[in-house]
Design a protein around this motif. Structure first.
Motif, PDB file in Angstrom:
ATOM      1  N   SER A  40       0.836  -1.210   0.000  1.00  0.00           N
ATOM      2  CA  SER A  40       0.000   0.000   0.000  1.00  0.00           C
ATOM      3  C   SER A  40       0.865   1.251   0.000  1.00  0.00           C
ATOM      4  N   ALA A  41       2.009   1.201   0.700  1.00  0.00           N
ATOM      5  CA  ALA A  41       2.923   2.348   0.729  1.00  0.00           C
ATOM      6  C   ALA A  41       3.547   2.571  -0.639  1.00  0.00           C
ATOM      7  N   LEU A  42       3.850   1.478  -1.344  1.00  0.00           N
ATOM      8  CA  LEU A  42       4.393   1.608  -2.698  1.00  0.00           C
ATOM      9  C   LEU A  42       3.376   2.265  -3.623  1.00  0.00           C
ATOM     10  N   ARG A  43       2.126   1.808  -3.537  1.00  0.00           N
ATOM     11  CA  ARG A  43       1.084   2.387  -4.401  1.00  0.00           C
ATOM     12  C   ARG A  43       0.875   3.866  -4.084  1.00  0.00           C
ATOM     13  N   LYS A  44       0.906   4.207  -2.801  1.00  0.00           N
ATOM     14  CA  LYS A  44       0.700   5.592  -2.395  1.00  0.00           C
ATOM     15  C   LYS A  44       1.787   6.499  -2.961  1.00  0.00           C
ATOM     16  N   ASN A  45       3.000   5.982  -3.065  1.00  0.00           N
ATOM     17  CA  ASN A  45       4.124   6.784  -3.559  1.00  0.00           C
ATOM     18  C   ASN A  45       4.410   6.552  -5.039  1.00  0.00           C
ATOM     19  N   LYS A  46       3.465   5.885  -5.725  1.00  0.00           N
ATOM     20  CA  LYS A  46       3.571   5.658  -7.176  1.00  0.00           C
ATOM     21  C   LYS A  46       4.851   4.910  -7.544  1.00  0.00           C
ATOM     22  N   LEU A  47       5.196   3.895  -6.738  1.00  0.00           N
ATOM     23  CA  LEU A  47       6.382   3.090  -6.984  1.00  0.00           C
ATOM     24  C   LEU A  47       5.968   1.666  -7.354  1.00  0.00           C
ATOM     25  N   ASN A  48       6.695   1.055  -8.276  1.00  0.00           N
ATOM     26  CA  ASN A  48       6.510  -0.358  -8.557  1.00  0.00           C
ATOM     27  C   ASN A  48       7.733  -1.119  -8.067  1.00  0.00           C
ATOM     28  N   MET A  49       7.738  -2.423  -8.232  1.00  0.00           N
ATOM     29  CA  MET A  49       8.835  -3.235  -7.707  1.00  0.00           C
ATOM     30  C   MET A  49      10.150  -2.945  -8.429  1.00  0.00           C
ATOM     31  N   ASP A  50      10.074  -2.589  -9.698  1.00  0.00           N
ATOM     32  CA  ASP A  50      11.302  -2.220 -10.415  1.00  0.00           C
ATOM     33  C   ASP A  50      11.936  -0.980  -9.796  1.00  0.00           C
ATOM     34  N   ASP A  51      11.097  -0.004  -9.444  1.00  0.00           N
ATOM     35  CA  ASP A  51      11.599   1.204  -8.793  1.00  0.00           C
ATOM     36  C   ASP A  51      12.240   0.866  -7.453  1.00  0.00           C
ATOM     37  N   LEU A  52      11.578   0.019  -6.680  1.00  0.00           N
ATOM     38  CA  LEU A  52      12.086  -0.333  -5.351  1.00  0.00           C
ATOM     39  C   LEU A  52      13.413  -1.066  -5.429  1.00  0.00           C
ATOM     40  N   THR A  53      13.498  -2.051  -6.311  1.00  0.00           N
ATOM     41  CA  THR A  53      14.757  -2.799  -6.430  1.00  0.00           C
ATOM     42  C   THR A  53      15.878  -1.913  -6.947  1.00  0.00           C
ATOM     43  N   MET A  54      15.551  -0.948  -7.823  1.00  0.00           N
ATOM     44  CA  MET A  54      16.577  -0.017  -8.298  1.00  0.00           C
ATOM     45  C   MET A  54      17.103   0.829  -7.144  1.00  0.00           C
ATOM     46  N   LEU A  55      16.196   1.329  -6.296  1.00  0.00           N
ATOM     47  CA  LEU A  55      16.609   2.127  -5.145  1.00  0.00           C
ATOM     48  C   LEU A  55      17.453   1.300  -4.186  1.00  0.00           C
ATOM     49  N   LEU A  56      17.095   0.026  -4.006  1.00  0.00           N
ATOM     50  CA  LEU A  56      17.874  -0.844  -3.126  1.00  0.00           C
ATOM     51  C   LEU A  56      19.280  -1.049  -3.671  1.00  0.00           C
ATOM     52  N   ARG A  57      19.384  -1.194  -4.996  1.00  0.00           N
ATOM     53  CA  ARG A  57      20.714  -1.407  -5.586  1.00  0.00           C
ATOM     54  C   ARG A  57      21.618  -0.199  -5.410  1.00  0.00           C
ATOM     55  N   THR A  58      21.026   0.994  -5.343  1.00  0.00           N
ATOM     56  CA  THR A  58      21.860   2.179  -5.103  1.00  0.00           C
ATOM     57  C   THR A  58      22.498   2.136  -3.718  1.00  0.00           C
ATOM     58  N   LYS A  59      21.964   1.294  -2.829  1.00  0.00           N
ATOM     59  CA  LYS A  59      22.526   1.110  -1.485  1.00  0.00           C
ATOM     60  C   LYS A  59      23.275  -0.218  -1.378  1.00  0.00           C
ATOM     61  N   ASP A  60      23.641  -0.774  -2.549  1.00  0.00           N
ATOM     62  CA  ASP A  60      24.387  -2.043  -2.609  1.00  0.00           C
ATOM     63  C   ASP A  60      23.614  -3.199  -1.986  1.00  0.00           C
ATOM     64  N   VAL A  61      22.310  -3.177  -2.139  1.00  0.00           N
ATOM     65  CA  VAL A  61      21.461  -4.278  -1.681  1.00  0.00           C
ATOM     66  C   VAL A  61      20.812  -4.888  -2.914  1.00  0.00           C
ATOM     67  N   PHE A  62      21.084  -6.166  -3.161  1.00  0.00           N
ATOM     68  CA  PHE A  62      20.617  -6.796  -4.389  1.00  0.00           C
ATOM     69  C   PHE A  62      19.532  -7.846  -4.138  1.00  0.00           C
ATOM     70  N   SER A  63      19.154  -8.026  -2.887  1.00  0.00           N
ATOM     71  CA  SER A  63      18.075  -8.957  -2.571  1.00  0.00           C
ATOM     72  C   SER A  63      17.198  -8.369  -1.471  1.00  0.00           C
ATOM     73  N   ILE A  64      15.902  -8.427  -1.685  1.00  0.00           N
ATOM     74  CA  ILE A  64      14.968  -7.911  -0.681  1.00  0.00           C
ATOM     75  C   ILE A  64      15.049  -8.719   0.600  1.00  0.00           C
ATOM     76  N   LYS A  65      15.494  -9.970   0.497  1.00  0.00           N
ATOM     77  CA  LYS A  65      15.606 -10.824   1.678  1.00  0.00           C
ATOM     78  C   LYS A  65      16.618 -10.284   2.691  1.00  0.00           C
ATOM     79  N   ASP A  66      17.539  -9.408   2.223  1.00  0.00           N
ATOM     80  CA  ASP A  66      18.570  -8.859   3.114  1.00  0.00           C
ATOM     81  C   ASP A  66      18.066  -7.678   3.933  1.00  0.00           C
ATOM     82  N   VAL A  67      16.861  -7.172   3.622  1.00  0.00           N
ATOM     83  CA  VAL A  67      16.385  -5.910   4.193  1.00  0.00           C
ATOM     84  C   VAL A  67      15.407  -6.166   5.334  1.00  0.00           C
ATOM     85  N   ASP A  68      15.664  -5.499   6.465  1.00  0.00           N
ATOM     86  CA  ASP A  68      14.733  -5.528   7.588  1.00  0.00           C
ATOM     87  C   ASP A  68      13.756  -4.356   7.466  1.00  0.00           C
ATOM     88  N   TYR A  69      14.316  -3.149   7.275  1.00  0.00           N
ATOM     89  CA  TYR A  69      13.491  -1.952   7.085  1.00  0.00           C
ATOM     90  C   TYR A  69      14.032  -1.152   5.903  1.00  0.00           C
TER      91      TYR A  69
END
Length: 235
Positions: free
Chosen positions: A104-133
């Motif tokens: 719901s937070a992604l939809r509210k901010n007009k983000l899709n999963m491609d956007d989210l994974t791209m943002l994660l990669r900018t922080k050197d995170v390549f798997s969502i499983k590694d993220v707590d918050y």
């Protein structure tokens, strides 16, 4: 040459640069809703003043100054009002909570999963499983808190000795010229600098491309490449 356009361009550029410096680094470093709108509006005012002949220099500069004053006033008021800051800059949004994606937070901010994974990669995170918050900040960047099992160990974790940082790495020579303010900031003299250069077998400042004061107080020196070496590849 239309000298009136030249004059308007120079004045508009100068006034805009001066006003942006007054408004502070937030206009450059934190692109929020408010700072974005402010930048676009002031740029448009300056542009209209240059190309539209029916807008006088006085009218254009007055509009720029008034917009800057209003922006500065609102910024000062927002320093003491959390509600106003939230309205102007937006609020951070949790998009991953305890390892679970907040759809719901992604939809509210007009983000899709491609956007989210791209943002994660900018922080050197390549798997969502590694993220707590994961928190989407008002400026569009993302802050990551990895799961404990995925965090890098610190010196405290490894019980290694911690040595206090003596200096912040700082440029001392750039393209053969001494940066005197940095030299004085750390209490270093020109005599010390030349002694260090001599230690690095450098006889002239003109031979130095870059020199940086290191954390331990030593000097890292990068010499200029010889012009002859640059021509060899062309022969």
């Amino acid at each position: 040459m239309p000298w009136d356009v030249v004059l308007k361009t120079i004045l508009g550029f100068s006034v805009l640069l001066f006003l942006i410096r007054i408004l502070g680094k937030k206009q450059l470093g934190q692109i929020t809703y408010f700072t974005y709108i402010t930048g676009v509006a002031m740029g448009n005012i300056a542009g209209d003043m240059v190309v539209h002949k029916d807008i006088t220099i006085g009218d254009g500069i007055t509009a720029l100054v008034m917009w800057a004053i209003l922006t500065l006033f609102i910024e000062i008021v927002s320093l003491n009002s959390g509600t106003l800051r939230g309205v102007l800059d937006g609020e951070p949004t949790i998009v991953i909570k305890k390892g679970k994606i907040q759809q719901s937070a992604l939809r509210k901010n007009k983000l899709n999963m491609d956007d989210l994974t791209m943002l994660l990669r900018t922080k050197d995170v390549f798997s969502i499983k590694d993220v707590d918050y994961a928190i989407l900040e008002p400026n569009g960047q993302i802050s990551i808190l990895k799961k404990v099992s995925k965090e890098s160990p610190t010196k405290d974790d490894l019980n290694l000795p911690v040595i206090a940082r003596g200096y912040l790495p700082t440029e001392i020579i750039v393209d053969g010229k001494i940066v005197n303010k940095n030299l004085q900031e750390y209490g270093r003299s020109v005599k010390w600098l030349f002694q260090e250069l001599k230690y690095h077998q450098v006889d002239s400042l003109e031979d130095v491309f870059f020199a940086e004061l290191q954390e331990d107080g030593s000097l890292e020196v990068i010499k200029k490449e010889s012009k002859q070496s640059g021509w060899k590849g062309l022969s």
